[in-house]
Design an enzyme around this catalytic site. Structure first.
Site, PDB file in Angstrom:
ATOM      1  N   ASP A 194      -5.015  -6.551  -7.508  1.00 41.97           N
ATOM      2  CA  ASP A 194      -5.211  -5.864  -6.241  1.00 41.97           C
ATOM      3  C   ASP A 194      -5.471  -4.385  -6.577  1.00 41.97           C
ATOM      4  OD1 ASP A 194      -5.380  -5.339  -3.542  1.00 41.97           O
ATOM      5  OD2 ASP A 194      -3.439  -6.215  -3.039  1.00 41.97           O
ATOM      6  N   HIS A 227       0.837  -1.206   0.000  1.00 39.28           N
ATOM      7  CA  HIS A 227       0.000   0.000   0.000  1.00 39.28           C
ATOM      8  C   HIS A 227       0.872   1.256   0.000  1.00 39.28           C
ATOM      9  CE1 HIS A 227      -2.721  -3.098   1.570  1.00 39.28           C
ATOM     10  NE2 HIS A 227      -3.702  -2.363   1.105  1.00 39.28           N
TER      11      HIS A 227
END
Length: 585
Positions: free
Chosen positions: A307, A235
């Protein structure tokens, strides 16, 4: 065949009449071969009538945007109706009734959009539908399920999650996590993984896939080809793993092969560079990984979803548009377009432009559209795109679901160390001090545990919450309170490395000579930093974002006051306790 013909006519002629398809459709994974099934023929006929824009729409999964009342807003409508999005991912927290209304609204917009295809509505429901539906059932994290060593428990959790998810309008879950957590300092996987042993992760992954898919919800094994040995949170940055091909094949790939063998319909990519396969590109963008390894070598015929593409590992280096084109050319079928509206529109437009220019071939696009449509047919979304509000509320409030969650939690709690400290006697009127850190600024964790102790014990309870990295002054205050107490419970939490102040808090409390039980709320490795503590329990209940799973805390309190613990460590604690450690009374 009459129903399929009626369906084709109704969709392709623009009628609002959508007759059932699933009863006549083949229920396979949508593989095409020399002999085409009735379902394949239907899919091909639908595709021939679709515009390029409609096809591209099926390849993009935007995250939804909300009004102040937590319903989908005008931007979301445009993504579905103007840009033809074929799937969405939903975030936020709503009760079951509101969630059902929300997802029904999304489907209504899709039904009123050419070519009237139903939506795949997805969410991250790793610890149950509770993750996004406030009155649903919360289950232990996957590492806690791994601690039970029971594949049946894993399947039961997935089954109930699927029943609650489907009732509230979700038909796709991004679970299970198939990563083998071999790096104790992994900053993003941790308790989201079943554990450090490939065999355990493989068996639990396969069990959960069957639990989800047998009950009408698409399962997703993630994050291919493995995110368990990283030291960077994708992230926040681009991670790379340097192990050799043998390690990849013997440690990290088997759970994904087990998922494929169990019939998983979806696999999610990892934003991680796997040096053994492709030293230049993360798996999400690598044709060597997605087509070469996953499709050709491992034989996966289902749907590949990326993702979230707004994660810094991708967005910062390549940008939403370029990355989307690279991902589809690499072999991905659906690009998860999270981030702001501009980034999402960039994704749609870049894919459209790439198709027009030939950078993205029509053949490649059609391959993915076929897989998307096959999934929608398999899960009968043409027949069942809407959910009933009352049934949604009933489904998530089944007492049997909560009982199952409590039982799995009790079996997960691991008593790692006990030097004649536990169990505490619930009938004795002893004063218990519950003290530990706030977690991401919240005192609710310690307060909630103190309330559970108060309900369990005949004695009084005091609680004191320190900062995340307990200060010297806070530790002195806790020690003063401990001197007045008869017994002490100290929850600790670390998403990666334990803050030094928390370790010092436990050590200073241990020096008081009072019975001290430390309880790790996150990773089970905390005890490495305070090995002298008298008793230590692992709950595996809080991940790196601080999502609360009070079901596991309640089970830990029960164990502290005498309930038999059932868990065995699904990881080893280096230098202290081996994999499989688990004491009983």
């Amino acid at each position: 065949m009459k129903k399929m013909s009626a369906f084709i006519s109704s969709v392709l002629m623009g009628s609002t009449l959508l007759l059932p398809l699933s009863a006549s459709a083949d229920q396979s994974n949508g593989n095409t071969g020399p002999v085409k099934s009735p379902k394949d023929k239907v899919i091909e006929q639908i595709i021939t009538k679709m515009t390029d824009k409609e096809k591209i729409g099926q390849l993009v999964m935007p995250s939804t945007h909300d009004t102040e009342s937590k319903m989908p807003n005008e931007d979301t409508r445009k993504l579905i109706q103007n840009y033809k999005a074929g799937s969405v991912i939903v975030y936020g927290a709503r009760d079951a009734r509101t969630t059902a209304q929300y997802n029904n609204q999304l489907q209504k917009w899709a039904a009123n959009t050419s070519p009237k295809l139903p939506l795949l509505v997805s969410a991250d429901l790793e610890f149950g539908t509770k993750q996004h539906v406030t009155d649903a059932t919360p289950f232990p994290r996957q590492m806690g399920i791994g601690a039970t060593r029971q594949a049946k428990a894993a399947k039961d959790v997935a089954k109930i999650t699927a029943l609650e998810a489907k009732a509230t309008g979700f038909n796709w879950n991004y679970s299970p996590v198939a990563d083998v957590n071999t790096n104790p300092a992994n900053p993003v996987i941790g308790v989201r993984s079943f554990g450090e042993k490939t065999s355990l992760v493989s068996s639990m992954t396969a069990a959960q896939i069957k639990g989800y898919q047998e009950n009408g919800v698409v399962a997703t094994a993630k994050h291919f080809p493995g995110h368990g040995d990283t030291s960077v949170d994708s992230h926040l940055g681009l991670a790379a793993v340097t192990y050799d091909r043998e390690t990849l094949e013997t440690v990290h790939l088997p759970p994904f092969q087990a998922a494929i063998d169990a019939g998983v319909d979806s696999i999610m990519t990892a934003h991680v560079i796997i040096n053994a396969i492709d030293k230049d590109l993360p798996a999400t963008l690598s044709k060597r990984v997605l087509t070469g390894l996953l499709r050709n070598e491992m034989g996966f015929k289902g749907l590949i979803v990326t993702d979230a593409m707004s994660m810094h590992a991708i967005a910062k280096e390549w940008g939403a548009g370029q990355a989307a084109v690279m991902a589809v050319n690499a072999g991905a079928d659906i690009v998860m377009a999270t981030g702001n509206l501009d980034e999402q529109l960039e994704t749609f437009n870049a894919l459209s432009d790439a198709m027009k220019s030939g950078q993205l071939s029509e053949r490649r696009v059609n391959e993915s559209v076929k897989r998307v449509l096959a999934l929608k047919i398999k899960y009968k979304l043409f027949d069942h795109r809407y959910v009933d509000l009352e049934e949604a509320v009933t489904a998530v409030n089944q007492p049997a679901h909560k009982e199952t969650a409590a039982e799995v939690a009790r079996k997960s709690i691991t008593l790692v160390k006990n030097e004649n400290v536990l169990p505490f006697n619930p009938t004795e009127k002893k004063l218990t001090l519950v003290t530990g850190p706030e977690i991401y600024g919240s005192t609710n964790f310690i307060n909630s545990i103190a309330s559970m102790v108060d309900e369990k014990s005949a004695g009084n309870v005091k609680s004191f919450t320190t900062s995340e990295d307990s200060t010297t002054t806070e530790i002195q205050q806790a020690v003063k309170l401990a001197e007045q107490a008869d017994q002490i419970i100290v929850p600790t939490f670390s998403p990666s490395e334990l803050p030094a102040g928390q370790a010092k808090l436990v050590k200073e409390l241990q020096k008081t000579g009072k019975p001290v039980a430390a309880v790790s709320l996150g990773l089970p490795y905390d005890v490495k930093d305070y090995p002298e503590v008298g008793a230590y329990i692992s709950t595996y209940s809080v991940e790196r974002w601080g999502s609360p799973v009070p079901t596991s805390w309640k089970a830990a309190v029960d164990v502290i006051f005498g309930t038999q613990p059932g868990g065995k460590l699904p990881v080893s604690i280096e230098g202290l306790y081996p994999y499989g450690r688990g004491l009983t009374y």
